[in-house]
Design a protein around this motif. Structure first.
Motif, PDB file in Angstrom:
ATOM      1  N   GLY A 193       0.650  -9.656  13.494  1.00  0.00           N
ATOM      2  CA  GLY A 193      -0.777  -9.059  13.340  1.00  0.00           C
ATOM      3  C   GLY A 193      -1.108  -8.187  12.146  1.00  0.00           C
ATOM      4  N   PRO A 194      -1.119  -6.888  12.506  1.00  0.00           N
ATOM      5  CA  PRO A 194      -1.488  -5.936  11.383  1.00  0.00           C
ATOM      6  C   PRO A 194      -0.653  -6.071   9.931  1.00  0.00           C
ATOM      7  CG  PRO A 194      -0.491  -4.913  13.235  1.00  0.00           C
ATOM      8  CD  PRO A 194      -0.721  -6.242  13.538  1.00  0.00           C
ATOM      9  N   TRP A 195       0.459  -6.482  10.170  1.00  0.00           N
ATOM     10  CA  TRP A 195       1.483  -6.440   8.845  1.00  0.00           C
ATOM     11  C   TRP A 195       0.856  -7.594   8.074  1.00  0.00           C
ATOM     12  CZ3 TRP A 195       4.150  -2.580   7.779  1.00  0.00           C
ATOM     13  CH2 TRP A 195       4.654  -2.029   9.115  1.00  0.00           C
ATOM     14  N   GLY A 196      -0.070  -8.458   8.393  1.00  0.00           N
ATOM     15  CA  GLY A 196      -0.718  -9.648   7.559  1.00  0.00           C
ATOM     16  C   GLY A 196      -1.496  -9.016   6.568  1.00  0.00           C
ATOM     17  N   GLU A 197      -2.248  -7.876   6.831  1.00  0.00           N
ATOM     18  CA  GLU A 197      -3.069  -7.247   5.958  1.00  0.00           C
ATOM     19  C   GLU A 197      -2.198  -6.302   4.844  1.00  0.00           C
ATOM     20  OE1 GLU A 197      -5.891  -4.882   7.793  1.00  0.00           O
ATOM     21  OE2 GLU A 197      -6.339  -6.498   9.388  1.00  0.00           O
ATOM     22  N   ASP A 207       8.900  -2.439  13.624  1.00  0.00           N
ATOM     23  CA  ASP A 207       8.322  -1.474  14.776  1.00  0.00           C
ATOM     24  C   ASP A 207       7.608  -0.332  14.564  1.00  0.00           C
ATOM     25  OD1 ASP A 207       9.458  -3.751  16.703  1.00  0.00           O
ATOM     26  OD2 ASP A 207      11.575  -2.705  16.898  1.00  0.00           O
ATOM     27  N   THR A 208       7.918  -0.046  13.261  1.00  0.00           N
ATOM     28  CA  THR A 208       7.108   0.987  12.883  1.00  0.00           C
ATOM     29  C   THR A 208       5.704   0.865  12.850  1.00  0.00           C
ATOM     30  OG1 THR A 208       8.957   1.452  11.050  1.00  0.00           O
ATOM     31  CG2 THR A 208       6.957   2.806  10.861  1.00  0.00           C
ATOM     32  N   PRO A 209       4.802   1.748  13.179  1.00  0.00           N
ATOM     33  CA  PRO A 209       3.509   1.446  13.138  1.00  0.00           C
ATOM     34  C   PRO A 209       2.941   1.518  11.487  1.00  0.00           C
ATOM     35  CG  PRO A 209       3.735   3.115  14.742  1.00  0.00           C
ATOM     36  CD  PRO A 209       5.221   3.126  13.853  1.00  0.00           C
ATOM     37  N   VAL A 210       2.101   0.481  11.292  1.00  0.00           N
ATOM     38  CA  VAL A 210       1.608   0.002  10.028  1.00  0.00           C
ATOM     39  C   VAL A 210       0.790   1.403   9.402  1.00  0.00           C
ATOM     40  CG1 VAL A 210      -0.008  -1.398   8.826  1.00  0.00           C
ATOM     41  CG2 VAL A 210       1.120  -2.353  10.481  1.00  0.00           C
ATOM     42  N   GLU A 211       0.174   2.004   9.954  1.00  0.00           N
ATOM     43  CA  GLU A 211      -0.444   3.059   9.558  1.00  0.00           C
ATOM     44  C   GLU A 211       0.629   4.343   9.009  1.00  0.00           C
ATOM     45  OE1 GLU A 211      -0.363   3.324  14.087  1.00  0.00           O
ATOM     46  OE2 GLU A 211      -1.281   1.981  12.521  1.00  0.00           O
ATOM     47  N   LEU A 212       1.692   4.191   9.566  1.00  0.00           N
ATOM     48  CA  LEU A 212       2.881   5.279   9.191  1.00  0.00           C
ATOM     49  C   LEU A 212       3.252   4.923   7.738  1.00  0.00           C
ATOM     50  CD1 LEU A 212       4.740   6.282  12.330  1.00  0.00           C
ATOM     51  CD2 LEU A 212       3.023   7.398  11.155  1.00  0.00           C
ATOM     52  N   VAL A 213       3.411   3.822   7.376  1.00  0.00           N
ATOM     53  CA  VAL A 213       3.929   3.422   6.069  1.00  0.00           C
ATOM     54  C   VAL A 213       3.050   2.871   4.958  1.00  0.00           C
ATOM     55  CG1 VAL A 213       6.435   3.312   7.165  1.00  0.00           C
ATOM     56  CG2 VAL A 213       4.831   1.179   7.051  1.00  0.00           C
ATOM     57  N   ASP A 214       1.828   2.581   5.526  1.00  0.00           N
ATOM     58  CA  ASP A 214       1.054   1.713   4.729  1.00  0.00           C
ATOM     59  C   ASP A 214       0.593   2.308   3.178  1.00  0.00           C
ATOM     60  OD1 ASP A 214      -0.824  -0.099   3.561  1.00  0.00           O
ATOM     61  OD2 ASP A 214      -2.510   0.615   4.797  1.00  0.00           O
TER      62      ASP A 214
END
Length: 185
Positions: free
Chosen positions: A54-58, A106-113
């Motif tokens: 999912g969101p990791w694709g962006e 498992d880390t939310p994308v928004e925490l590391v983006d």
């Protein structure tokens, strides 16, 4: 074997008989007395990261596909990140070497983006038990060379094997132009 450590590259030699690793470049992620773990950098798949994670694709570097990290546990995913800064205390990131890190998916994308300059996700990994990699190197199956962060995140990996060899000093660079079967030359 003192130069075999995390961050180094294993470049398959023509002597390597295992078809899983023909003309591969492997980034070593962990090397210790129990064995070694790495990922193949030049085996992209046709499967989009967004379709699986999912969101990791962006967030992943182009091409935005999973890479075949190796023949071990291919149903799992392992993420290699390039940290933007030198802060090693970022939640979800475990330092490998320099600014390269393993990312816990498992880390939310928004925490590391905002902390990432690059991200590549691998299906499976390459692993060697205690002494196994050392034996393969002694047999002439692998060249061990320094790795560079751009090797991990380049968009076109078709010439990675040759490019890594070409930049090496001395006779090793000549191997980049050797045909797969020198007898046909």
């Amino acid at each position: 074997m003192s130069d075999v450590r995390a961050g180094m590259l294993l470049v398959a030699t023509p002597a390597l008989a295992d078809p899983n690793f023909a003309e591969t470049v492997v980034l070593l992620l962990d090397v210790n007395d129990d064995g070694s773990v790495g990922v193949v950098l030049n085996r992209p798949t046709a499967l989009a990261v967004a379709d699986v994670l999912g969101p990791w694709g962006e967030v992943v570097a182009e091409p935005e596909v999973l890479f075949q990290g190796g023949p071990v546990e291919t149903d799992g995913a392992l993420a290699v990140a390039l940290r933007r800064g030198d802060d090693t205390g970022v939640l979800g990131l475990r330092e490998v070497v320099d600014r390269l890190a393993l990312l816990d998916l498992d880390t939310p994308v928004e925490l590391v983006d905002d902390e990432l300059d690059g991200l590549r996700i691998f299906a499976g990994y390459s692993g060697w038990g205690a002494g196994q990699l050392e034996q393969e190197i002694e047999e002439g199956s692998w060249y061990v060379v320094p790795g560079l962060a751009p090797d991990v995140f380049r968009s076109d990996t078709t010439t990675l094997w040759r490019d890594v060899l070409r930049r090496q000093p001395g006779d090793l660079a000549m191997h980049s132009t050797r045909p797969a079967d020198p007898g046909l030359n």
